[in-house]
Design a protein around this motif. Structure first.
Motif, mmCIF file in Angstrom:
data_model
loop_
_atom_site.group_PDB
_atom_site.id
_atom_site.type_symbol
_atom_site.label_atom_id
_atom_site.label_comp_id
_atom_site.label_asym_id
_atom_site.label_seq_id
_atom_site.Cartn_x
_atom_site.Cartn_y
_atom_site.Cartn_z
ATOM 1 N N ASP A 1 -39.472 -24.677 18.563
ATOM 2 C CA ASP A 1 -39.172 -23.610 19.514
ATOM 3 C C ASP A 1 -40.133 -23.598 20.700
ATOM 4 O OD1 ASP A 1 -41.363 -22.874 18.047
ATOM 5 O OD2 ASP A 1 -40.691 -20.830 17.607
ATOM 6 N N ASN A 2 -40.899 -24.667 20.869
ATOM 7 C CA ASN A 2 -41.851 -24.779 21.977
ATOM 8 C C ASN A 2 -41.119 -25.317 23.203
ATOM 9 O OD1 ASN A 2 -43.854 -25.788 23.802
ATOM 10 N ND2 ASN A 2 -45.342 -25.738 22.132
ATOM 11 N N PRO A 3 -41.024 -24.541 24.287
ATOM 12 C CA PRO A 3 -40.264 -24.997 25.464
ATOM 13 C C PRO A 3 -40.817 -26.271 26.092
ATOM 14 C CG PRO A 3 -41.486 -22.973 25.943
ATOM 15 C CD PRO A 3 -41.562 -23.177 24.466
ATOM 16 N N GLU A 4 -42.131 -26.513 25.977
ATOM 17 C CA GLU A 4 -42.695 -27.738 26.536
ATOM 18 C C GLU A 4 -42.198 -28.958 25.768
ATOM 19 O OE1 GLU A 4 -46.873 -27.745 27.070
ATOM 20 O OE2 GLU A 4 -46.921 -25.797 28.087
ATOM 21 N N TYR A 5 -42.157 -28.861 24.451
ATOM 22 C CA TYR A 5 -41.641 -29.964 23.637
ATOM 23 C C TYR A 5 -40.149 -30.159 23.899
ATOM 24 C CZ TYR A 5 -45.994 -29.731 20.928
ATOM 25 O OH TYR A 5 -47.310 -29.741 20.539
ATOM 26 N N GLN A 6 -39.433 -29.057 24.056
ATOM 27 C CA GLN A 6 -37.986 -29.151 24.284
ATOM 28 C C GLN A 6 -37.671 -29.867 25.597
ATOM 29 O OE1 GLN A 6 -36.357 -25.195 23.969
ATOM 30 N NE2 GLN A 6 -36.734 -25.048 21.773
ATOM 31 N N MET A 7 -38.570 -29.774 26.584
ATOM 32 C CA MET A 7 -38.360 -30.459 27.858
ATOM 33 C C MET A 7 -38.562 -31.967 27.726
ATOM 34 S SD MET A 7 -40.195 -27.851 30.542
ATOM 35 C CE MET A 7 -39.979 -29.001 31.912
ATOM 36 N N LYS A 8 -39.395 -32.382 26.774
ATOM 37 C CA LYS A 8 -39.765 -33.791 26.653
ATOM 38 C C LYS A 8 -38.963 -34.527 25.571
ATOM 39 C CE LYS A 8 -44.524 -32.872 28.129
ATOM 40 N NZ LYS A 8 -45.951 -32.870 27.719
ATOM 41 N N LEU A 9 -38.550 -33.808 24.546
ATOM 42 C CA LEU A 9 -37.915 -34.437 23.391
ATOM 43 C C LEU A 9 -36.588 -33.779 23.075
ATOM 44 C CD1 LEU A 9 -41.056 -34.566 21.058
ATOM 45 C CD2 LEU A 9 -40.055 -36.504 22.276
ATOM 46 N N THR A 10 -35.710 -34.539 22.440
ATOM 47 C CA THR A 10 -34.457 -33.969 21.950
ATOM 48 C C THR A 10 -34.688 -33.378 20.564
ATOM 49 O OG1 THR A 10 -33.699 -35.985 20.840
ATOM 50 C CG2 THR A 10 -33.175 -35.754 23.193
ATOM 51 N N ALA A 11 -33.764 -32.532 20.125
ATOM 52 C CA ALA A 11 -33.870 -31.947 18.791
ATOM 53 C C ALA A 11 -33.785 -33.037 17.727
ATOM 54 C CB ALA A 11 -32.763 -30.917 18.594
ATOM 55 N N ARG A 12 -32.938 -34.021 17.961
ATOM 56 C CA ARG A 12 -32.828 -35.123 16.994
ATOM 57 C C ARG A 12 -34.148 -35.880 16.881
ATOM 58 N NH1 ARG A 12 -28.713 -40.403 17.039
ATOM 59 N NH2 ARG A 12 -30.010 -41.662 15.673
ATOM 60 N N GLN A 13 -34.777 -36.194 18.007
ATOM 61 C CA GLN A 13 -36.043 -36.918 17.974
ATOM 62 C C GLN A 13 -37.098 -36.138 17.197
ATOM 63 O OE1 GLN A 13 -36.671 -37.390 22.167
ATOM 64 N NE2 GLN A 13 -35.603 -39.347 22.278
ATOM 65 N N MET A 14 -37.171 -34.842 17.437
ATOM 66 C CA MET A 14 -38.171 -34.040 16.738
ATOM 67 C C MET A 14 -37.880 -33.963 15.248
ATOM 68 S SD MET A 14 -39.389 -30.951 19.244
ATOM 69 C CE MET A 14 -40.680 -30.540 18.096
ATOM 70 N N LEU A 15 -36.609 -33.835 14.889
ATOM 71 C CA LEU A 15 -36.270 -33.747 13.476
ATOM 72 C C LEU A 15 -36.559 -35.062 12.763
ATOM 73 C CD1 LEU A 15 -35.157 -32.108 11.135
ATOM 74 C CD2 LEU A 15 -32.870 -32.908 11.731
ATOM 75 N N GLU A 16 -36.267 -36.168 13.411
ATOM 76 C CA GLU A 16 -36.521 -37.456 12.764
ATOM 77 C C GLU A 16 -38.019 -37.668 12.518
ATOM 78 O OE1 GLU A 16 -32.859 -40.379 13.864
ATOM 79 O OE2 GLU A 16 -34.302 -40.030 15.466
ATOM 80 N N VAL A 17 -38.845 -37.222 13.435
ATOM 81 C CA VAL A 17 -40.289 -37.299 13.212
ATOM 82 C C VAL A 17 -40.688 -36.371 12.063
ATOM 83 C CG1 VAL A 17 -42.561 -36.829 14.191
ATOM 84 C CG2 VAL A 17 -40.822 -37.968 15.571
ATOM 85 N N ALA A 18 -40.180 -35.141 12.073
ATOM 86 C CA ALA A 18 -40.517 -34.172 11.024
ATOM 87 C C ALA A 18 -40.083 -34.667 9.655
ATOM 88 C CB ALA A 18 -39.871 -32.826 11.336
#
Length: 450
Positions: A293-310
């Motif tokens: 839910d961090n807007p800075e991360y949302q500007m740089k990464l897609t939700a899929r990219q973040m989930l795959e890392v998580a």
């Protein structure tokens, strides 16, 4: 509303209805149905009227939300009695627990509704799942979608083979996707087919499902209405639906506060996921706050990219969202394959830094010190359909075999133990422990796409 008119059902308990109340408006507004029936006990009906009266559900869509008493579809006590009788070897005269009965009862409600439905189709939606955006259950030519995800529970298919002899798993993925568009006549045919199975005790389809399972299997939740219907359709009328890969974020409750998630979050999530789920046992850990839910991360990464890392840090037993490559062209398949970063003990920190940089430019990464993503071991990762292996401070096991499979094997570092120049020169840290990653990332991308 969809290009065809049909109603939807959300089977829900009063407690779960209240838990998701902040998002009922989004659910009602985005689901592609003519009317949405909340199916449950009388208390659910009372809570729905409260939400309408208080304005929790906006007046412009309130008329679309209706209540249907579960007992008008199938009496709870009838199902409870049959399950209790089937488990008397462990219950010794006691009634089956409500939670156990409820697992089967909510599925039987979705199937039994076909007897009340006057439309060609009806739609069911899980009560803990929120649509991020609008979507359709029909393609432009009017063919309905049968959605699938990438998971598998063997026991569901053992049950299918018992209640529908000759039926078996026919596709690799799963039809369990938090929703389904049922064809009314096909559901009735399936019920009739189950009821004609004289080898199982009972007369009604749901009695036979229950009686096909022993006490251990009943306690293990060994039946899926979605998997059963999807398999039945695939084997009896395979052209009736068009298969579609469905992506939803089932672990949203681990990264978002259900009461604080906002429209910006849903817009960002909706680019990769049609829906998200807030399961009862999920909560946001302290170390998971201010990430998705961090807007800075949302500007740089897609939700899929973040989930795959998580997911790379998920422990065994956690649900893993997967992506299917089978329907994509060769170039897309190659681009989306995983890069495995294999790190020696002294190189884990720099491996994590490199992983973070590559994820930012759209690569799918698994790092060896993060429990191997959804794989069980290093060997399991290396046996998968990889794009490349990048080794830092260690050797690549089975390198010759990997190269024969056209998997790039790259070494990163200042130099390897033989004194040879590595494929990738890692940046040195400055006095503030910062590294200039940009030229390194460019070099890696060039190597990966060569």
């Amino acid at each position: 509303m969809d290009i065809r008119e049909y109603d939807g059902l959300v089977v829900v308990t009063p407690k779960d209805f209240q838990r998701i109340k902040h998002h009922h408006g989004r659910m009602i507004g985005n689901l592609p149905v003519r009317r949405l029936y909340f199916v449950g006990s009388g208390e659910v009906g009372r809570l729905l009227e409260e939400e309408k009266a208080s304005g929790v559900i906006d007046g412009s869509i309130a008329e679309k939300a209706l209540f249907l008493n579960e007992d008008d579809i199938l009496p709870y006590e009838a199902v409870s009695d049959v399950i209790s009788e089937a488990m008397q070897d462990v219950l010794f005269g006691e009634k089956a627990p409500r939670g156990l009965v409820g697992w089967y009862y909510q599925q039987f409600l979705k199937i039994s509704y076909s007897k009340l439905c006057n439309d060609e189709y009806y739609f069911v939606w899980d009560g803990d799942t929120i649509p991020c955006r609008e979507f359709s259950m029909f393609d432009a030519g009017g063919q309905p979608y049968l959605d699938y995800k990438q998971e598998h529970h063997k026991e569901y298919f053992n049950t299918i083979e018992k209640i529908l002899p000759g039926m078996h798993k026919v596709i690799g993925p799963s039809f369990i996707s938090e929703h389904m568009l049922f064809k009314t006549d096909t559901v009735k045919q399936m019920m009739s087919k189950i009821e004609s199975n004289d080898g199982i005790k009972g007369t009604k389809y749901w009695e036979k499902i229950v009686n096909s399972l022993n006490s251990d299997l009943l306690q293990s939740n060994s039946f899926s209405e979605f998997e059963t219907y999807g398999t039945y359709v695939a084997l009896t009328d395979p052209m009736a639906y068009r298969l579609r890969e469905w992506h939803s974020m089932r672990v949203a409750g681990m990264f978002f506060d259900m009461e604080k998630i906002n429209e910006r979050d849903f817009t960002w999530l909706g680019r990769d996921f049609t829906a998200i789920s807030f399961e009862k046992n999920h909560y946001v850990r302290e170390d998971c706050r201010n990430l998705f839910d961090n807007p800075e991360y949302q500007m740089k990464l897609t939700a899929r990219q973040m989930l795959e890392v998580a997911q790379g840090a998920f422990y065994g037993g956690s649900y893993i969202e997967k992506w299917d490559y089978s329907n994509k062209d060769e170039a897309t398949q190659k681009k989306e394959r995983t890069v495995f970063i294999l790190a020696g003990k002294e190189s884990e920190k720099i491996a994590d830094d490199l992983s973070d940089r590559l994820v930012r430019v759209g690569e799918n990464i698994v790092v060896s010190d993060h429990h191997y993503g959804d794989f069980e071991s290093v060997d399991a990762v290396l046996a998968s359909d990889l794009k490349a292996v990048i080794a830092i401070g260690c050797e690549i096991p089975g390198e010759e075999g990997l190269r024969k499979r056209d998997i790039k094997c790259l070494y990163a570092g200042a130099k390897d133990e033989t004194g040879k120049k590595p494929d990738i020169i890692l940046p040195a840290a400055d006095a503030d422990e910062k590294r200039d990653w940009d030229p390194v990332v460019e070099q890696i991308l060039a190597l990966l796409n060569d």
